[in-house]
Scaffold this motif. Structure first.
Motif, short mmCIF file in Angstrom:
data_model
loop_
_atom_site.label_atom_id
_atom_site.label_comp_id
_atom_site.label_asym_id
_atom_site.label_seq_id
_atom_site.Cartn_x
_atom_site.Cartn_y
_atom_site.Cartn_z
N ILE A 1 97.02 -10.58 -42.85
CA ILE A 1 96.93 -11.16 -44.20
C ILE A 1 97.47 -10.17 -45.23
N ASP A 2 98.15 -10.70 -46.23
CA ASP A 2 98.77 -9.88 -47.27
C ASP A 2 97.72 -9.47 -48.30
N PHE A 3 97.51 -8.15 -48.44
CA PHE A 3 96.50 -7.66 -49.37
C PHE A 3 96.96 -7.67 -50.82
N GLY B 1 98.19 -14.98 -48.38
CA GLY B 1 99.53 -14.47 -48.13
C GLY B 1 99.60 -13.88 -46.73
N ILE B 2 100.80 -13.83 -46.16
CA ILE B 2 100.94 -13.34 -44.78
C ILE B 2 101.96 -12.20 -44.76
N VAL B 3 101.60 -11.11 -44.12
CA VAL B 3 102.59 -10.04 -43.93
C VAL B 3 103.00 -9.92 -42.46
N ASN B 4 102.15 -10.37 -41.57
CA ASN B 4 102.47 -10.23 -40.15
C ASN B 4 101.94 -11.46 -39.39
N LYS B 5 102.88 -12.35 -39.08
CA LYS B 5 102.48 -13.61 -38.45
C LYS B 5 101.90 -13.40 -37.05
#
Lengths: 631, 225
Positions: free
Chosen positions: A77-79, A101-105
């Protein structure tokens, strides 16, 4: 230079138009809880996170070991984005879920490992499905959601099809005669006991050669596999509707762009908050989707419209601020001008200073509630009564007439001078009170024993509770009557005493003087200080906010008061609220502003000493409390 | 006002210490008949009990009303009356002070134990309880072996440890009475009455849950002439 300007413009355009996680919050959402600074949650383990009630929709998927030993940091999850938890309802379906938000699927699907990719009908949007929920991913944004048709919609449609097929009434009356039908009063059994016994008995039957009675009241499969029973038909209807509503839900977000940031300026405005967490609850939506009003909408549309108008714009929005030594929650309630005029009149009252002398300085918690019921009544009479009297419904119109007549005949001065609406209460800690007990006295010669009643002491919480009155003579008449005809009531001069009124063990004292009608179990207040605690009473300075503010003021010394509350007696929902403060020493203060025609502000401030180890849990506690309250 | 009431009840439920006084009193005649009494005194905790009874639920479990408790006691009374070898059943309850007194006559110790076993099984919806097979009273004419029923030990272990600590405040008294004089007993904590026909053992319910065998005793009687 041109190129540089083009690049700057392009970057600015992207910056302005880049979608954020909140842009996927659906317009159906009636409650949204946003954690703005999810960096705070880095230390929170995923196992801990999924315990919260607001995560209940995904608990089935996450309680399978996929979160074990991981923190939110490991979840992909995008911090830098907000985490928004939402729930709401459209006319025919319920929605709940969260956007992020997503940083790493890859990391994300290590946590949500039950989700499988499914076909997408929307360009640029990927879909993943599990047994219960779906995830849609657009760019670097994700929405985890669940859409369920309402029970009423499923029932209505199933019934229509069922009867159209020429079937009869589907409910078997024998069900209600079943010996296992839950009856709370039945010999003190609980539902759990009944169910356990029922299940165990079923298991016993399965494990023996005894055949199940053919007339047993269980749903049966139809003889012809192409014909569905009522329950099979209902399942099919539910699944079809779910797919239909899920498509409508996605169409709204990904094609029409009907999201909450567009439909609700209040919600969009709140997103600018720099606080650690925010919440937004649109109560008017809950009214619109409340099925209790379905009959009124059909039969009395103009009556419904007027009630709806009263509740339009009824929202609650709040911010949670986490500071070094305090956590503050600011809550703004907004309402329609008509409803606001009632609240405004209600809180347009002077603080009754006479209550101060009855709140001891060493109290553990106290509250004051300061309203003018007379003004509120008059305004409500002017605003709400016409809704009934002008209604097309005979019943509501008659109700309106009854209220009008009562208003004419009633002595409002006597009523509202007797009970003005303002009240106060204080909890003054645990003290020993005198009671009696039975002991057994043994004879040494034979060990025979006889009963003896002796004096004893037991711990009792000491409280004072009272309300303001300008008509002492009216409660006095009632008290004198009770003393004359009931032997447990005694007139003691300065006060009244009711024997064993508190838990059948200690007396209740009633003081009717100084503009107040007071109940207490504090013997010393009644006997020695019926005019108040004097110099041991709370000072004006300590209630400054309460005196200057609106209707509500509460102060609690948490290290003393909350710690003594027994957890066992509260239900899950109440426990959530109490647990936020349990074991955290400090003080809690709740205050409100004077109401205006458009809204009221509330401030809840929790001041504490020392540092906190993990501020993330505070914010989750508070968000969770608001979630369970709004459910 | 509702919340104020809940607050008072809640605080009362927590603040009062649990204090229970129990007497089990067995009178044994030489022919094996006798009287069994079991008394429970909760009057020291009546504020706590009243506050609990005023609640809808405690620790997630529904709290029964006084009416339901009365119904239950009456049903037990009726069940016991129908047991073979059991007579003069009396079950009185004082709901002001919360003192409950049970008494019955029995034709033999075997029938007393059998009746108690039947009641316990009935309360357990007829499901077998192996601990009930334990004989806790054995009388040979001049010697009585008394122990705490294993079912009591099993049940006491089900009490939550935090609640068990509250039992330290209470007392458990076991009295055994005979027609003949007592000449000897094995449990050195026991005390014999001045007339030498009764013997008493006292402890607190907490200690009993920790060490159920502390009330075990073998009592030897003077042979009749």
């Amino acid at each position: 230079m041109k190129i540089v300007l083009t690049i700057i413009s392009l970057l600015a355009f992207i910056g302005v138009n880049a979608q954020q996680s909140e842009d996927l919050v659906p317009q159906e959402a009636a409650s949204v809880f946003s954690i703005n600074n999810i960096n705070l949650l880095q230390k929170v383990s995923l196992d801990q996170l999924v315990q919260y009630e607001f995560m209940e929709e995904v608990q089935q998927e996450l309680f399978d070991g996929s979160t074990s030993g991981k923190t939110i940091k490991d979840s992909g999850i995008d911090f830098d984005q907000k985490l928004n938890i939402f729930m709401g309802q459209a006319d025919d379906y319920l929605v709940s879920g969260m956007t992020f938000g997503i940083v790493n699927k890859d990391q994300l699907f290590e946590v949500f490992d039950d989700f499988e990719p499914i076909e997408s009908n929307y360009e640029g949007v990927e879909f993943y499905s599990s047994y219960f929920n779906r995830i849609a991913i657009k760019g670097n944004l994700g929405i985890l959601y669940r859409v369920l048709p309402t029970g009423n919609r499923v029932d209505d449609l199933t019934d229509s099809i069922w009867y159209a097929q020429g079937n009869g009434y589907q409910w078997d009356d024998r069900y209600y005669e079943d010996e296992y039908y839950y009856d709370e009063e039945y010999e003190g059994w609980t539902r759990e006991e009944s169910l356990i016994e029922f299940t165990e008995e079923m298991e016993t039957e399965e494990n023996t050669t005894t055949p199940i009675d053919e007339e047993d009241n269980l749903p049966e499969a139809a003889d012809d596999p192409t014909i569905k029973t009522y329950y099979e038909l209902r399942d099919s209807v539910e699944m079809t509707l779910q797919n239909e509503f899920m498509n409508a839900f996605c169409e709204n977000i990904f094609v029409k762009g009907n999201v909450l940031t567009k439909s609700s300026p209040e919600f969009k405005n709140q997103l600018n908050s720099q606080s650690e967490g925010t919440f937004f609850i649109d109560n008017s939506k809950n009214l619109k989707t409340n099925h209790d009003f379905a009959f009124m909408i059909r039969k009395y549309p103009s009556l419904y419209d007027r009630i709806n108008e009263l509740y339009t714009g009824n929202t609650m929005s709040g911010e949670i601020h986490i500071n070094d030594n305090s956590i503050d929650m600011n809550l703004e309630t907004k309402y329609s001008e008509k409803l606001g005029s009632v609240y405004k009149e209600m809180t347009n009252s002077k603080f009754d200073k006479s209550v101060l002398k009855y709140i001891p300085e060493d109290n553990q918690s106290f509250f004051t509630y300061n309203v003018d019921l007379r003004k509120a009544y008059q305004e409500a009479f002017n605003v709400i009564l016409p809704i009934f009297t002008e209604s097309e419904s005979r019943e509501f119109s008659t109700l309106g007439l009854t209220i009008e007549l009562l208003d004419e005949f009633m002595n409002k001065d006597a009523l509202f001078d007797s009970y003005k609406g303002s009240m106060f209460g204080s909890f003054n800690g645990i003290k020993k009170v005198q009671t009696t007990k039975i002991i057994w006295d043994y004879d040494d010669e034979t060990f025979d024993y006889i009963e003896k009643e002796v004096g004893a002491e037991e711990d009792m919480p000491i409280f004072v509770f009272g309300f303001s009155t300008d008509r002492h003579d009216i409660p006095e008449k009632i008290m004198k009557h009770l003393c004359k005809h009931m032997n447990t009531f005694h007139n003691m001069g300065d006060y009244y005493m009711v024997d064993n009124a508190i838990l059948n063990a200690s007396p209740l004292y009633i003081i009717n003087k100084n503009g107040l009608f007071i109940y207490t179990n504090d013997e010393s207040l009644a006997k020695n200080n019926s005019d108040g605690y004097g110099k041991n009473a709370i000072s004006k300075k300590q209630v400054k906010k309460g005196m200057k503010g609106g209707a509500v003021y509460l102060h609690a010394d948490l290290s003393k008061a909350i710690a003594e509350l027994p957890k066992e007696i509260f239900n899950g929902r109440e426990k959530e609220m109490i647990d936020v403060f349990r074991g955290k020493s400090g003080s809690l203060e709740l205050s409100s502003s004077k109401s205006t025609k458009s809204g009221t502000s509330f401030n809840l401030s929790y001041q504490f000493e020392g540092e906190y180890d993990n501020s993330g849990t505070y914010i989750l506690d508070l968000i969770n409390s608001m979630y369970v309250i709004s459910k | 006002m509702k919340y104020l009431r809940v607050l008072i009840l809640a605080l009362s439920a927590l603040s009062a210490t649990g204090c229970i006084e129990i007497i089990d009193d067995l009178t044994l005649n030489m022919d094996g008949t006798g009287t069994f009494k079991y008394n429970i005194n909760l009057s020291s905790s009546k504020v706590k009990i009243n506050s609990i009874l005023a609640l809808d639920s405690l620790d997630g479990k529904r709290v029964p009303s006084i009416g339901e408790i009365k119904q239950k006691i009456n049903r037990l009374n009726e069940q016991l009356k129908s047991e073979s070898g059991i007579s003069n059943v009396s079950l009185t309850a004082d709901y002001t002070n919360y003192v409950f007194k049970f008494s019955c006559d029995f034709a033999s110790l075997a029938e007393l134990q059998s009746a108690i076993k039947t009641i316990a099984l009935s309360e357990n919806s007829g499901k077998a309880i192996p601990e009930l097979d334990h004989k806790w009273l054995i009388f040979s004419g001049t010697q009585l072996n008394r122990s705490v029923p294993e079912i009591t030990i099993k049940k006491s272990k089900e009490i939550k440890s935090a609640d068990r600590l509250l039992l330290k405040e209470g007392s458990y008294t076991s009295i055994t009475r005979f027609e003949l004089e007592i000449v000897k007993f094995d449990n050195d904590q026991a005390k014999v009455s001045a007339n030498k026909k009764a013997i008493m053992l006292r402890t607190d319910p907490y200690s009993l849950t920790q060490n159920p065998s502390q009330l075990d005793n073998t009592i030897y009687l003077k042979k009749s002439e």
